[in-house]
Write a protein that holds these residues in place. Structure first.
Motif, mmCIF file in Angstrom:
data_model
loop_
_atom_site.group_PDB
_atom_site.id
_atom_site.type_symbol
_atom_site.label_atom_id
_atom_site.label_comp_id
_atom_site.label_asym_id
_atom_site.label_seq_id
_atom_site.Cartn_x
_atom_site.Cartn_y
_atom_site.Cartn_z
ATOM 1 N N GLU A 53 -37.550 115.966 -52.767
ATOM 2 C CA GLU A 53 -37.139 115.461 -51.463
ATOM 3 C C GLU A 53 -35.629 115.451 -51.249
ATOM 4 O O GLU A 53 -35.157 115.462 -50.112
ATOM 5 N N HIS B 30 -40.862 105.895 -46.413
ATOM 6 C CA HIS B 30 -41.113 107.127 -45.669
ATOM 7 C C HIS B 30 -42.528 107.204 -45.101
ATOM 8 O O HIS B 30 -42.835 108.130 -44.360
ATOM 9 N N VAL C 196 -39.827 106.995 -50.735
ATOM 10 C CA VAL C 196 -40.891 107.848 -50.189
ATOM 11 C C VAL C 196 -42.138 107.023 -49.887
ATOM 12 O O VAL C 196 -42.661 107.046 -48.773
ATOM 13 N N ASN D 54 -38.695 108.345 -55.516
ATOM 14 C CA ASN D 54 -39.882 108.383 -54.666
ATOM 15 C C ASN D 54 -40.467 106.992 -54.456
ATOM 16 O O ASN D 54 -40.919 106.651 -53.348
ATOM 17 N N SER E 39 -42.057 113.576 -40.875
ATOM 18 C CA SER E 39 -41.049 114.214 -41.713
ATOM 19 C C SER E 39 -40.772 115.638 -41.195
ATOM 20 O O SER E 39 -40.349 115.803 -40.052
ATOM 21 N N ASN F 296 -37.649 124.000 -48.707
ATOM 22 C CA ASN F 296 -36.979 122.737 -49.018
ATOM 23 C C ASN F 296 -36.269 122.789 -50.368
ATOM 24 O O ASN F 296 -35.051 122.749 -50.444
#
Length: 302
Positions: free
Chosen positions: A220, A278, A188, A184, A111, A216
């Motif tokens: 996400e 992810h 994720v 998520n 990531s 960030n």
């Protein structure tokens, strides 16, 4: 398989300390692998599974917590001007020199770690012999656009709920957190329950969101931090080291996010894990490790 030696320590970095752990012998034949976590602001815990490569290949595997994270020096009082890509590149170079592997190593970044790896590789460090970019975007504007697309496809009014609370900035509202969890679980990590290592990292970020919140944002997909305009797309042709790209079929780092790496890095191989989002390093752990192992072994004589 024999037990590999484990060494933990701290690399002095200016006035601060970078925590690291080495599994295996840095002086053994295979390329030592430096594993770099995401976030920015996560910890090494959620990418701990890459320790499997020490047993598979007999290579040394290095994990570390980036500055502001985990067991490394925390700096909650530092603002946006402090937390920069250049800072984390300097920390990486300092760690490589501290461990004495700066002349021969492989890099795996997940990531944000892959984003940092691309930034590292465009500088063409002589010691970098193999690069693995795992579940990373080449452009944050593309990441944001794709996140919105993924959100809109979720059922039950998730996108609308997220929008409503984003307009007020109420990122801790129970409805917002519940909708975030839906995203998520879809994009994720699709395992239920999540691995304890992943839960441990998310708990650490919740306890100290300094780096993640600054660079960030609150989660996400709502990227409002200093990285929101970041891109490496135009510089990718500068990467000359052989590169393995990995992603998941259900990844928040969608094919659109990842494709520039495959199109603009001269020597690359792109592997998509069909049952992963992810975190294929947990969602399809054995297949992921075998893929990375085979790629690194092909570079061990470099």
């Amino acid at each position: 398989m024999s037990e590999k030696p484990v060494q933990e320590g701290f690399a002095p970095f200016g006035d601060w300390q970078t925590w690291y752990r080495v599994i295996g012998d840095l002086n053994a034949g295979p390329l030592p692998l430096v594993v770099v976590h995401g976030g920015p602001g996560c910890t090494h815990s959620y990418v701990d599974s890459f320790r499997d490569l020490a047993a598979l290949d007999g290579r040394a595997v290095v994990h570390y917590d980036q500055l502001g994270c985990g067991a490394s020096t925390r700096l909650r009082d530092k603002g946006a001007g402090f937390w920069t890509i250049d800072l984390f590149l300097a920390e990486l170079e300092n760690l490589l020199a501290h461990l004495g592997i700066q002349n021969r190593y492989a890099y795996l970044g997940q990531s944000w770690g892959g984003m940092l790896g691309a930034e590292h590789a465009v500088r063409q460090p002589a010691g970098l012999k193999a690069l693995v970019i795992a579940n990373s975007p080449a452009s944050m504007p593309t990441w944001v656009a794709e996140s919105i697309r993924l959100r809109k496809a979720l059922p039950g009014g998730v996108h609308e709920t997220l929008l409503r609370h984003e307009k007020t900035g109420d990122f801790r509202h129970p409805e917002y957190l519940a909708a975030t969890e839906v995203f998520n679980q879809a994009h994720v990590c699709r395992l239920d329950p999540w691995p304890v290592e992943v839960e441990r990292t998310f708990a650490a970020m919740d306890e100290d969101p300094t780096v993640y919140g600054t660079m960030n944002g609150p989660n996400e997909f709502h990227v409002i931090g200093t990285l929101k305009d970041w891109t490496v797309e135009d510089r990718l042709p500068l990467i000359t080291v052989p590169t393995l790209i990995i992603s998941g079929a259900h990844d928040e780092a969608t094919a659109e996010c990842v494709r520039p790496f495959a199109e603009r890095i001269a020597q690359n191989e792109w592997v998509v894990f069909p049952h992963s989002s992810h975190m294929p390093h947990y969602e399809e752990r054995d297949a992921c490790m075998q893929t990375v192992s085979a790629y690194l072994r092909s570079r061990d004589t470099a």
